[in-house]
Design an enzyme around this catalytic site. Structure first.
Site, PDB file in Angstrom:
ATOM      1  N   SER A  61       0.816  -1.212   0.000  1.00 22.58           N
ATOM      2  CA  SER A  61       0.000   0.000   0.000  1.00 22.58           C
ATOM      3  C   SER A  61       0.854   1.269   0.000  1.00 22.58           C
ATOM      4  O   SER A  61       1.552   1.546  -0.962  1.00 22.58           O
ATOM      5  CB  SER A  61      -0.959  -0.051   1.199  1.00 22.58           C
ATOM      6  OG  SER A  61      -1.879   0.998   1.191  1.00 22.58           O
ATOM      7  N   ASP A  72      10.032   5.372 -10.155  1.00 26.22           N
ATOM      8  CA  ASP A  72       9.569   5.932 -11.431  1.00 26.22           C
ATOM      9  C   ASP A  72      10.160   7.302 -11.726  1.00 26.22           C
ATOM     10  O   ASP A  72      10.157   7.747 -12.883  1.00 26.22           O
ATOM     11  CB  ASP A  72       8.048   6.028 -11.443  1.00 26.22           C
ATOM     12  CG  ASP A  72       7.396   4.673 -11.678  1.00 26.22           C
ATOM     13  OD1 ASP A  72       8.097   3.653 -11.557  1.00 26.22           O
ATOM     14  OD2 ASP A  72       6.178   4.625 -11.963  1.00 26.22           O
ATOM     15  N   LYS A  84      -0.516  -3.996  -3.689  1.00 22.62           N
ATOM     16  CA  LYS A  84      -1.829  -3.416  -3.376  1.00 22.62           C
ATOM     17  C   LYS A  84      -1.910  -2.025  -4.000  1.00 22.62           C
ATOM     18  O   LYS A  84      -1.193  -1.111  -3.578  1.00 22.62           O
ATOM     19  CB  LYS A  84      -2.047  -3.315  -1.864  1.00 22.62           C
ATOM     20  CG  LYS A  84      -3.365  -2.635  -1.476  1.00 22.62           C
ATOM     21  CD  LYS A  84      -3.507  -2.529   0.040  1.00 22.62           C
ATOM     22  CE  LYS A  84      -4.813  -1.838   0.439  1.00 22.62           C
ATOM     23  NZ  LYS A  84      -4.862  -0.417   0.078  1.00 22.62           N
TER      24      LYS A  84
END
Length: 543
Positions: A307, A318, A332
């Site tokens: 999460s 990223d 998740k």
């Protein structure tokens, strides 16, 4: 009082047929909407799903042959409904709500002690640093016998009832009868209850002169403030690189995760994308230059990092910021909102999906049911991905590219940049289990009961440098845990066992920071980070 006026009545009398006709027309229209051929029940049922459930509960309440606790039926019904949605939409019963809320708020109101029920008595492990109990003088090893005259020992005592007496309104007082074995006397100690933090930062310290370490165990309301304080202190101490340990961190508030990421990214860098049922897209960007946006960062993750932990790791990966070290994370990618059900219970309902800055969803498939979803660890174990990086199955259709050209994948967790395998031997798994289950901690408490005086004048640095768990202590633990009877051979894990025992002693005497510091001295992921650092430094010198 107004008198009747015959003149006014005559004036409006000519409009009477019009009003009567209009009323009849409205009545016919409304009547046409009812099917009076149906039974009375159907007229008022309005055929809604809500009314069907309400009616069923009423029938059971008033007509069923036996007395039934319909509250429990409602709980089962709500859970059944949510289980058909997704694995992360969950029901929080009234009896569990206060504890769950405290966990997310990152604090509760009480006296601030960690304790065991030891031989039917509350035995204090340690007072929480800076908490009310510590300020009042309660020490590790103390026994709490009474709270405002209420007996807190005996066979029938349970943890929930104890907590109800030790917790209370902020600034309220509680008088405790405390027996101190080391002095063989009972003390009357009055404690003023206050906010007691549920610490999110398990550890914060320097690994080397310029490399710091912070471990987060959750993302609660108070996590960012704790994290920010730890980060600033490390920076003042000369740290310019950081290891952020998110292993076994199950997540929490998205907003907290975003604020943590914000410390490492430059202004206007994309952190997170969310998309709801209506297709509305929301993007969150870094709002300023963070304290550590120039710093090198390593993020440690494993199969239990989920999460909000994955939001942090995904945003940094990223944005080509830092190095993700460890094993593939949980997977998740759903967003929940907590909603009250009006009776003290609540539901956390999935309201959106989230995507990392490159646009990838890291949510694992959940169409085969919750049992299958949560048994994913076993599948990872069987297919070898906990040991071998090339056993992780990825789909080319879920391939994404970062701004600097690094290939990353969606579809089920964050795949690390640097893989560190898990030791899946029975012996190591057993050691990890007995340590995390609290069994070893209980053994250490009994050990300290006999040897606490040995450590009373020893600060942590002296303990760390001079105390060693010896063979006799490890042998005693093996017998205590009956590991020898289970025929588990720990001969290859003697040093690991001794380190675990020493770390547990440090935790009970000094706190969680010291526990992690000792445990991490031989941690494979941190050793990998030091290896990467050494390679980087060597490369820099050659250049």
């Amino acid at each position: 009082m107004t008198k009747n006026n015959p003149t006014n009545f005559s004036k409006h009398k000519k409009y009477l047929p019009l009003w009567v006709g209009l009323a009849l027309a409205i009545g016919v229209f409304i009547g046409s909407k009812f099917n009076f051929g149906d039974k009375t029940e159907k007229i008022f049922a309005t055929s809604s799903k809500k009314d069907k459930l309400n009616r069923l509960i009423d029938y059971i309440d008033y007509e069923y042959v036996d007395n039934v606790n319909t509250d429990s039926i409602v709980d089962v019904t709500v859970n059944g409904i949510l289980e058909n949605l997704d694995p992360h939409s969950v029901y929080i019963p009234k009896k569990s709500y206060a504890h769950t809320a405290d966990d997310m708020r990152g604090a509760f109101t009480g006296i601030g002690v960690s304790f065991y029920i030891y031989k039917d008595t509350i035995a204090v492990i340690r007072s929480i640093t800076g908490g009310p109990a510590e300020k009042a003088g309660i020490k590790g090893g103390d026994r709490i016998l009474f709270a405002d005259g209420k007996k807190l020992f005996g066979e029938l005592i349970n943890r929930d009832s104890i907590s109800s007496y030790l917790k209370g309104e902020i600034n309220s007082k509680v008088t405790l009868d405390v027996y101190r074995p080391s002095e063989k006397k009972t003390l009357d100690i009055t404690v003023r209850r206050n906010k007691v933090p549920l610490i999110s930062v398990d550890a914060s310290y320097k690994i080397t002169e310029d490399l710091g370490y912070i471990k987060l165990n959750r993302f609660s309301e108070t996590t960012y403030k704790e994290f920010e304080g730890a980060l600033k202190k490390l920076k003042r101490d000369g740290v310019s690189k950081l290891v952020l340990d998110l292993r076994d961190n199950p997540g929490g508030y998205i907003s907290t995760a975003e604020r943590v990421v914000d410390e490492f990214l430059e202004n206007n860098k994309l952190i997170l994308i969310t998309k709801n049922k209506s297709g509305d897209i929301n993007k969150t960007y870094a709002s300023r230059r963070g304290e550590f946006h120039h710093a090198k960062i390593y993020v440690l993750i494993n199969e239990n990092s989920a999460s909000a932990s994955e939001i942090v790791a995904g945003a940094l990966q990223d944005n080509d910021k830092g190095i993700i070290v460890g094993r593939r994370s949980f997977g998740k990618g759903l967003v929940q909102r907590e909603m009250s059900l009006g009776d003290g219970s609540a539901v956390r309902l999935t309201i959106a999906r989230y995507y990392t800055p490159t646009g990838r969803s890291i949510q694992r498939p959940y169409g085969n049911g919750n049992d299958n979803y949560y048994s994913d660890y076993e599948k990872r174990y069987r297919n070898g991905e906990l040991i071998h990086l090339d056993s992780i199955k990825v789909a080319d259709s879920l391939k994404y590219t970062t701004p600097k050209g690094k290939v990353v994948y969606g579809g089920g967790g964050i795949i690390p940049d640097v893989f560190v395998p898990k030791d899946t031997s029975v012996e190591n798994e057993t050691l990890q289990y007995v340590s995390k289950s609290g069994f070893m901690s209980y053994f250490i408490f009994e050990y300290l009961e006999k040897n606490r005086a040995q450590f009373e004048r020893m600060n942590f640095e002296e303990f760390r440098n001079n105390y060693q768990a010896d063979d006799s202590l490890s042998t005693e633990f093996i017998e205590y845990a009956r590991l020898n009877e289970a025929q588990i051979d720990l001969s290859n894990y003697t040093e690991e066992l001794k380190r675990l025992l020493k770390a547990n002693i440090a935790q009970q005497l000094y706190g969680p920071n010291e526990f992690e510091l000792i445990l991490n001295e031989a941690d494979p992921m941190l050793l990998k980070v030091l290896e990467l650092e050494a390679a980087t430094n060597s490369s820099s010198k050659e250049e």
